[in-house]
Design a protein around this motif. Structure first.
Motif, PDB file in Angstrom:
ATOM      1  N   GLN A  89      84.595  62.977 -35.742  1.00 21.44           N
ATOM      2  CA  GLN A  89      86.071  62.894 -35.765  1.00 21.44           C
ATOM      3  C   GLN A  89      86.549  61.510 -36.245  1.00 21.44           C
ATOM      4  OE1 GLN A  89      88.251  65.543 -33.230  1.00 21.44           O
ATOM      5  NE2 GLN A  89      86.861  64.730 -31.801  1.00 21.44           N
ATOM      6  N   ALA A  90      88.010  61.700 -36.910  1.00 24.85           N
ATOM      7  CA  ALA A  90      88.190  60.509 -37.641  1.00 24.85           C
ATOM      8  C   ALA A  90      89.848  60.471 -37.514  1.00 24.85           C
ATOM      9  CB  ALA A  90      87.893  60.385 -39.126  1.00 24.85           C
ATOM     10  N   LEU A  91      90.380  59.172 -37.529  1.00 24.92           N
ATOM     11  CA  LEU A  91      91.801  59.109 -37.467  1.00 24.92           C
ATOM     12  C   LEU A  91      92.283  58.290 -38.673  1.00 24.92           C
ATOM     13  CD1 LEU A  91      94.795  59.059 -36.106  1.00 24.92           C
ATOM     14  CD2 LEU A  91      93.906  56.745 -34.999  1.00 24.92           C
ATOM     15  N   ILE A  92      93.011  59.029 -39.688  1.00 21.05           N
ATOM     16  CA  ILE A  92      93.802  58.088 -40.730  1.00 21.05           C
ATOM     17  C   ILE A  92      95.039  57.350 -40.343  1.00 21.05           C
ATOM     18  CG2 ILE A  92      94.593  58.436 -43.091  1.00 21.05           C
ATOM     19  CD1 ILE A  92      93.197  61.146 -43.150  1.00 21.05           C
ATOM     20  N   ALA A  93      94.830  56.166 -40.253  1.00 19.90           N
ATOM     21  CA  ALA A  93      96.059  55.238 -40.114  1.00 19.90           C
ATOM     22  C   ALA A  93      96.132  54.143 -40.919  1.00 19.90           C
ATOM     23  CB  ALA A  93      95.732  54.826 -38.527  1.00 19.90           C
ATOM     24  N   THR A  94      96.149  54.363 -42.333  1.00 17.31           N
ATOM     25  CA  THR A  94      96.145  53.445 -43.261  1.00 17.31           C
ATOM     26  C   THR A  94      97.439  52.927 -43.631  1.00 17.31           C
ATOM     27  OG1 THR A  94      96.001  55.467 -44.832  1.00 17.31           O
ATOM     28  CG2 THR A  94      94.079  54.152 -44.429  1.00 17.31           C
ATOM     29  N   GLY A  95      98.397  53.561 -43.057  1.00 16.97           N
ATOM     30  CA  GLY A  95     100.079  52.932 -43.197  1.00 16.97           C
ATOM     31  C   GLY A  95     100.468  53.129 -44.620  1.00 16.97           C
ATOM     32  N   GLY A  96     101.359  52.324 -44.823  1.00 18.35           N
ATOM     33  CA  GLY A  96     102.156  52.284 -46.340  1.00 18.35           C
ATOM     34  C   GLY A  96     102.545  51.023 -46.454  1.00 18.35           C
ATOM     35  N   GLU A  97     103.241  51.122 -47.923  1.00 17.69           N
ATOM     36  CA  GLU A  97     103.623  49.637 -48.575  1.00 17.69           C
ATOM     37  C   GLU A  97     104.740  49.874 -49.177  1.00 17.69           C
ATOM     38  OE1 GLU A  97     100.117  49.425 -50.998  1.00 17.69           O
ATOM     39  OE2 GLU A  97     100.861  50.952 -52.593  1.00 17.69           O
ATOM     40  N   PRO A  98     105.580  49.039 -49.543  1.00 16.87           N
ATOM     41  CA  PRO A  98     106.792  48.923 -49.879  1.00 16.87           C
ATOM     42  C   PRO A  98     106.753  49.585 -51.191  1.00 16.87           C
ATOM     43  CG  PRO A  98     106.572  46.876 -49.074  1.00 16.87           C
ATOM     44  CD  PRO A  98     105.283  47.503 -49.007  1.00 16.87           C
ATOM     45  N   ALA A  99     107.760  50.638 -51.640  1.00 18.92           N
ATOM     46  CA  ALA A  99     107.765  51.109 -53.146  1.00 18.92           C
ATOM     47  C   ALA A  99     108.521  50.245 -54.049  1.00 18.92           C
ATOM     48  CB  ALA A  99     108.896  52.301 -52.722  1.00 18.92           C
TER      49      ALA A  99
ATOM     50  N   GLN B  53     108.956  56.608 -39.806  1.00 17.87           N
ATOM     51  CA  GLN B  53     108.115  55.423 -40.222  1.00 17.87           C
ATOM     52  C   GLN B  53     108.686  54.173 -39.155  1.00 17.87           C
ATOM     53  OE1 GLN B  53     107.722  54.292 -44.242  1.00 17.87           O
ATOM     54  NE2 GLN B  53     106.563  56.123 -44.659  1.00 17.87           N
ATOM     55  N   PHE B  54     108.192  54.689 -37.743  1.00 16.79           N
ATOM     56  CA  PHE B  54     108.668  53.440 -36.644  1.00 16.79           C
ATOM     57  C   PHE B  54     107.355  53.277 -36.098  1.00 16.79           C
ATOM     58  CE2 PHE B  54     112.362  56.562 -36.664  1.00 16.79           C
ATOM     59  CZ  PHE B  54     113.359  55.495 -37.484  1.00 16.79           C
ATOM     60  N   THR B  55     107.256  51.795 -35.735  1.00 20.81           N
ATOM     61  CA  THR B  55     106.083  51.303 -35.103  1.00 20.81           C
ATOM     62  C   THR B  55     105.837  52.038 -33.712  1.00 20.81           C
ATOM     63  OG1 THR B  55     106.165  49.138 -36.014  1.00 20.81           O
ATOM     64  CG2 THR B  55     104.902  49.209 -33.926  1.00 20.81           C
ATOM     65  N   HIS B  56     106.815  52.286 -32.990  1.00 19.81           N
ATOM     66  CA  HIS B  56     106.804  52.800 -31.876  1.00 19.81           C
ATOM     67  C   HIS B  56     106.244  54.372 -31.841  1.00 19.81           C
ATOM     68  CE1 HIS B  56     110.908  52.971 -32.946  1.00 19.81           C
ATOM     69  NE2 HIS B  56     111.064  54.330 -32.517  1.00 19.81           N
ATOM     70  N   LEU B  57     106.751  54.936 -33.123  1.00 26.16           N
ATOM     71  CA  LEU B  57     106.241  56.443 -33.206  1.00 26.16           C
ATOM     72  C   LEU B  57     104.720  56.321 -33.667  1.00 26.16           C
ATOM     73  CD1 LEU B  57     108.177  58.787 -32.872  1.00 26.16           C
ATOM     74  CD2 LEU B  57     108.166  59.022 -35.330  1.00 26.16           C
ATOM     75  N   ALA B  58     104.443  55.303 -34.040  1.00 32.73           N
ATOM     76  CA  ALA B  58     103.071  55.256 -34.758  1.00 32.73           C
ATOM     77  C   ALA B  58     101.787  55.236 -33.527  1.00 32.73           C
ATOM     78  CB  ALA B  58     102.848  54.261 -35.544  1.00 32.73           C
ATOM     79  N   GLY B  59     102.467  54.438 -32.586  1.00 36.59           N
ATOM     80  CA  GLY B  59     101.509  54.120 -31.319  1.00 36.59           C
ATOM     81  C   GLY B  59     101.334  55.323 -30.425  1.00 36.59           C
ATOM     82  N   VAL B  60     102.655  56.147 -30.281  1.00 34.34           N
ATOM     83  CA  VAL B  60     102.504  57.186 -29.520  1.00 34.34           C
ATOM     84  C   VAL B  60     101.753  58.256 -30.182  1.00 34.34           C
ATOM     85  CG1 VAL B  60     104.131  59.023 -28.545  1.00 34.34           C
ATOM     86  CG2 VAL B  60     104.811  56.546 -28.220  1.00 34.34           C
ATOM     87  N   HIS B  61     101.935  58.584 -31.445  1.00 35.94           N
ATOM     88  CA  HIS B  61     101.409  59.556 -32.158  1.00 35.94           C
ATOM     89  C   HIS B  61      99.867  59.319 -32.282  1.00 35.94           C
ATOM     90  CE1 HIS B  61     105.249  61.232 -34.390  1.00 35.94           C
ATOM     91  NE2 HIS B  61     105.504  61.053 -33.049  1.00 35.94           N
ATOM     92  N   ALA B  62      99.371  58.023 -32.498  1.00 31.77           N
ATOM     93  CA  ALA B  62      97.989  57.834 -32.237  1.00 31.77           C
ATOM     94  C   ALA B  62      97.442  58.002 -30.773  1.00 31.77           C
ATOM     95  CB  ALA B  62      97.901  56.189 -32.849  1.00 31.77           C
ATOM     96  N   SER B  63      97.994  57.653 -29.833  1.00 31.87           N
ATOM     97  CA  SER B  63      97.677  57.829 -28.798  1.00 31.87           C
ATOM     98  C   SER B  63      97.326  59.313 -28.492  1.00 31.87           C
ATOM     99  CB  SER B  63      98.533  57.379 -27.407  1.00 31.87           C
ATOM    100  OG  SER B  63      98.082  57.707 -26.169  1.00 31.87           O
TER     101      SER B  63
END
Length: 484
Positions: free
Chosen positions: A130-140, A305-315
């Protein structure tokens, strides 16, 4: 046999917040976990986002105070060093060494999917379950005719500025634009914001009005409902021509018009992972993609796109993947804009047909705000049927801290009576949440049905007390009601 020859239980693409939390969660649950990062672990939050921006805001607030009280001008190199120190202090918890101590194998390089259960790491095959895609984003980077990229910065590259810009133009009006705009203005830059609609478009107008006035008080010029038509380089910077044909000059332009997901080149089409029109990975409420063995979390997804949401969702994604659970992500999403004053809000999808009322406490009636002489803010609860708390907004100092209780209330579907019935420390800014809850309870007690019930209960209680009083008179036989 090399480590990468063995099949990987959980392959993580990306070493930002989502990747780190997801990898640590999976490893902690006993899965053989490999995290691949092509640059440096820690992600945007550590290097170019939360940590440097909040340090800058703090330094700018102190600089403003020193200028007002002692006429002392800001020391921009000292500010840059303070930011670097904050990053160095926090960095160790996100290093590859820290991840390896948590049981995660960290590999450098660029990875892409090549087929079901197979990925390529710079020419080396990786087999995974299994895999987790967590490559994030970059400024437009919006296309602006004539704008020289060398005269622009983004939320990632603004930290490379060695000299405080004399005239800073900011394209955008979201949290990043407002936070950095206020900070640079307080440090001494002449700041102009060019905003397509209005600043902080997701927040309620009354809250935005307070932030807008604060930005203007710090010297920020805000051009709302304005677009940039074209640009041209000058000897001292850049000239910007607006859609209304007016022009302005700037030393440099900060592009703060959103972010784009990093999904190009990952080979997602080879493993059946669906994207939306903007290239974000689509997930369900369990953080599973259209491929049941591939998960995603963080800025690469369609979620806020919030850091806290990224962590919770990844968990959630990692525990579901490793243990086969069906945990769902919470629909309560807290957000904070760290301007002065702060705007903190939490919201959730309202139930269909649900009635809503708002209960507002002005901070001019909040004792802690009065003692601090910061009474411009307010606390507002959004209350649904039966007194259930379904959202809210707080404006004022440390509003993000006061939001924690409100976020829990929304997540746990608490009612205003639950908040009102809990003892709160006094005096604090979080009194605003308690006072708003008490206000709602009192308003509900004034409803005709509740009022009638209270009157009936009160009458019954009075009769019971009267009977007890009469029966307790001296000489009254036990069991007698005292009548003759």
């Amino acid at each position: 046999m090399t480590p990468t020859d063995r099949i990987i239980d959980f392959l993580v693409l990306g070493g930002g917040t989502a990747g780190i939390v997801g990898a640590k969660t999976a490893a902690g649950l006993g899965a053989r976990t490999v995290l691949v990062e092509q640059e440096r672990t820690g992600g945007d939050c550590l290097w170019t986002g939360c940590v440097p921006s909040k340090t800058l805001l703090s330094a700018a607030a102190q600089a403003r105070t020193l200028r007002m009280q002692a006429g002392q001008e800001p020391d921009f190199p000292a500010v840059r060093e303070r930011i670097a120190t904050a990053i160095r202090t926090i960095e160790p918890v996100d290093t590859p060494e820290a991840l390896e101590q948590a049981g995660v194998e960290v590999l450098p390089g660029r990875v892409r999917f090549t087929g079901p259960g197979i990925a390529d790491l710079d020419g080396r095959p990786l087999r995974f379950r299994q895999a987790l895609i967590a490559t994030g984003g970059e400024p437009a980077r919006p296309p602006i005719p004539g704008l020289d990229p060398a005269l622009t910065v983004t939320s990632e590259t603004v930290w490379d500025l060695a000299v405080l810009p004399d005239r800073l133009a900011i394209l955008g009006g979201g949290p990043v634009a407002c936070e950095l705009g206020q900070a640079f203005a307080r440090l001494g830059s002449d700041v102009t914001m060019i905003v397509r609609s209005r600043i902080l478009a997701k927040e309620i107008p009354e809250a935005v009005d307070l932030v807008r006035e604060s930005l203007k008080a710090d010297g920020v010029k805000i051009l709302e409902n304005t677009t940039l038509a074209k640009a041209s380089s000058t000897g001292e910077g850049v000239r910007l021509q607006l859609a209304d044909r007016t022009a302005m000059d700037a030393s440099i332009v900060l592009l703060a018009t959103g972010r784009t997901p990093r999904t190009v080149g990952l080979g997602l089409e080879r493993v059946g992972v669906s994207l939306d029109a903007r290239g974000h990975v689509i997930t369900d409420s369990h953080m599973r993609t259209s491929n049941p063995l591939i998960w995603a979390a963080g800025d690469v997804t369609t979620h806020p796109q919030f850091t806290h949401l990224a962590g919770v969702h990844a968990s959630v994604a990692a525990s579901n993947a490793v243990l086969g659970l069906r945990r769902r992500i919470s629909t309560a999403v807290p957000r904070v804009t760290y301007t002065s004053p702060e705007i903190a809000a939490v919201s959730t999808a309202s139930e269909e047909g649900q009635s809503e009322v708002s209960r507002t406490v002005r901070h001019s009636h909040l004792d802690r705000a009065i003692t601090e002489d910061k009474t411009d803010g307010f606390t507002r609860l959004l209350v649904g049927r039966g007194g259930r708390i379904i959202g809210g907004t707080i404006v004022g100092p440390r509003a993000g801290e006061s939001l924690a209780e409100l976020s829990l209330a929304v997540h746990k579907k608490l009612r205003t009576s639950d908040i009102a019935g809990a003892t709160h420390a006094y005096p604090t800014y979080s009194d605003g949440v308690w006072n708003a809850a008490v206000l709602d309870v009192r308003e509900r007690l004034r409803s005709p049905l509740t009022g009638t019930a209270i009157k009936v209960l009160s009458r019954i209680r009075r009769l019971a007390i009267d009977r007890r009083r009469i029966s307790s008179k001296p000489g009254t036989p036990p069991g007698s009601d005292g009548r003759h």
